[in-house]
Design an enzyme around this catalytic site. Structure first.
Site, PDB file in Angstrom:
ATOM      1  N   HIS A   2       0.834  -1.211   0.000  1.00 39.26           N
ATOM      2  CA  HIS A   2       0.000   0.000   0.000  1.00 39.26           C
ATOM      3  C   HIS A   2       0.866   1.257   0.000  1.00 39.26           C
ATOM      4  O   HIS A   2       0.566   2.231  -0.680  1.00 39.26           O
ATOM      5  CB  HIS A   2      -0.876   0.046   1.257  1.00 39.26           C
ATOM      6  CG  HIS A   2      -1.881  -1.047   1.380  1.00 39.26           C
ATOM      7  ND1 HIS A   2      -1.758  -2.086   2.286  1.00 39.26           N
ATOM      8  CD2 HIS A   2      -3.040  -1.268   0.708  1.00 39.26           C
ATOM      9  CE1 HIS A   2      -2.803  -2.879   2.173  1.00 39.26           C
ATOM     10  NE2 HIS A   2      -3.589  -2.417   1.230  1.00 39.26           N
TER      11      HIS A   2
ATOM     12  N   SER B  40       0.058  -9.064   1.278  1.00 39.28           N
ATOM     13  CA  SER B  40      -1.395  -8.979   1.369  1.00 39.28           C
ATOM     14  C   SER B  40      -1.779  -8.941   2.842  1.00 39.28           C
ATOM     15  O   SER B  40      -1.135  -9.591   3.675  1.00 39.28           O
ATOM     16  CB  SER B  40      -2.024 -10.220   0.722  1.00 39.28           C
ATOM     17  OG  SER B  40      -3.367 -10.355   1.119  1.00 39.28           O
TER      18      SER B  40
ATOM     19  N   ARG C  26      -4.119 -10.391   4.050  1.00 34.75           N
ATOM     20  CA  ARG C  26      -4.597 -11.728   4.432  1.00 34.75           C
ATOM     21  C   ARG C  26      -3.445 -12.688   4.761  1.00 34.75           C
ATOM     22  O   ARG C  26      -3.686 -13.755   5.317  1.00 34.75           O
ATOM     23  CB  ARG C  26      -5.492 -12.305   3.326  1.00 34.75           C
ATOM     24  CG  ARG C  26      -6.818 -11.545   3.206  1.00 34.75           C
ATOM     25  CD  ARG C  26      -7.834 -12.243   2.339  1.00 34.75           C
ATOM     26  NE  ARG C  26      -9.157 -11.656   2.508  1.00 34.75           N
ATOM     27  CZ  ARG C  26      -9.732 -10.783   1.682  1.00 34.75           C
ATOM     28  NH1 ARG C  26      -9.098 -10.384   0.603  1.00 34.75           N
ATOM     29  NH2 ARG C  26     -10.946 -10.313   1.919  1.00 34.75           N
TER      30      ARG C  26
ATOM     31  N   LYS D 159      -1.439  -3.906  -8.717  1.00 39.77           N
ATOM     32  CA  LYS D 159      -1.593  -4.942  -9.741  1.00 39.77           C
ATOM     33  C   LYS D 159      -1.810  -6.317  -9.127  1.00 39.77           C
ATOM     34  O   LYS D 159      -2.108  -7.269  -9.830  1.00 39.77           O
ATOM     35  CB  LYS D 159      -0.341  -4.993 -10.622  1.00 39.77           C
ATOM     36  CG  LYS D 159      -0.275  -3.929 -11.680  1.00 39.77           C
ATOM     37  CD  LYS D 159       0.781  -4.355 -12.693  1.00 39.77           C
ATOM     38  CE  LYS D 159       1.086  -3.279 -13.680  1.00 39.77           C
ATOM     39  NZ  LYS D 159       2.111  -3.734 -14.637  1.00 39.77           N
TER      40      LYS D 159
END
Ligand code: PAF
Length: 278
Positions: free
Chosen positions: A33, A181, A183, A144
């Site tokens: 990010h 990520s 997650r 992306k």
């Protein structure tokens, strides 16, 4: 850096600002990010990031309730990266009434991840359009890693004539290749070690394609079998055309390999672009 929760206050603050570059996020920020924020800073004079875990894009059995919410730490990171304003609305603020007006994304939104997450991209497209209308950025940056999302957002912006330029940021990876990520933190230690294999597998497929392998369906099948054999539950491994994510026609050169698979309870996605010579 200001943190603003109300739409009216944000509109007031942004009045008169030009060259707004926007990074929408669901928080729990990592280096991927922050890289998008750095890209935004290169493309705009004033950087807005949003943090909102969007219920509209989660399915009934997905991780909406447990999705990590770390607003304080996120704001510290965004401040260090030079963000000017963080928009962090509550669910009530963004959806004061049930959201009955939605954005119908293009049919590709029902394939790949969309086939396994019905309604997901409608939820993404709808919240992204709402956020664009609130922030009114000149430029917006998306990672992306969420390749299909980036494509859907580009289509929404193009087909609805939104006055915003969409920029894709490269995937940021851990040293072993795993795409960063939010997650990833759900993974147990052995799962985290195995998770790096997803990228290795895509890199192996890309290598075979660069060496001339042209039976893409065979490569997809083989990759899915390998993942399954190692304990993954595979949603899909797919070679698609880069330009429109459609299955490639003979001779297509600009491709992308996309994959989604679960390790235990954690669903991971990744992709690699492949540019064949000729
Ligand atoms: O990629 C995400 O974090 C989300 O899908 C987005 C674009 C912020 C919309 O909720």
């Amino acid at each position: 850096m200001q943190v603003i929760a109300a739409v009216a206050e944000l509109r007031q603050r942004l009045r008169g600002e030009t060259g707004i570059a926007f990074v929408p996020t669901m928080g729990n920020l990592h280096e991927g990010h922050l890289d998008l924020v750095r890209i935004a800073r290169q493309h705009g004079k004033f950087v807005v990031a949003s943090i909102f875990v969007n219920p509209l894009q989660f399915g009934a059995n997905e991780d909406l309730a447990s999705y990590p919410r770390t607003l304080q730490q996120d704001c510290e990171k965004l401040q260090q990266c030079g963000v000017d304003v963080v928009f962090a609305p509550s669910e009530r603020e963004l959806y004061p009434q049930p959201q009955q007006v939605t954005v119908e994304p293009p049919p590709i939104a029902n394939e790949l991840c969309g086939a396994f997450r019905p309604g997901h991209f409608r939820g993404v497209a709808t919240v992204v359009l709402k956020l664009f209308n609130i922030v009114q950025p000149q430029v917006a940056v998306f990672g992306k890693k969420d390749y299909q999302q980036l494509y859907v957002v580009r289509q929404v912006a193009a087909q609805l004539n939104l006055p915003v330029e969409i920029i894709g940021g490269e995937t940021v990876r851990a040293p072993d290749g795993l795409a960063l990520s939010s997650r990833n933190q759900y993974l147990s230690a052995p799962e985290r070690t195995e998770a790096a294999f997803l990228h290795q597998m895509l890199a192996g497929m890309r290598q075979q394609m660069l060496e001339g392998a042209s039976d893409f369906a065979g490569l997809e099948r083989q990759a899915a079998q390998t993942l399954t054999g190692r304990g993954w539950q595979v949603d899909y491994v797919a070679v698609r055309t880069h330009a429109d994510l459609a299955p490639p026609e003979a001779g297509a050169r600009s491709l992308v390999i996309l994959a989604a698979a679960r390790l235990g309870k954690t669903r991971l996605i990744d992709n690699l672009e492949v540019c064949l010579e000729g």
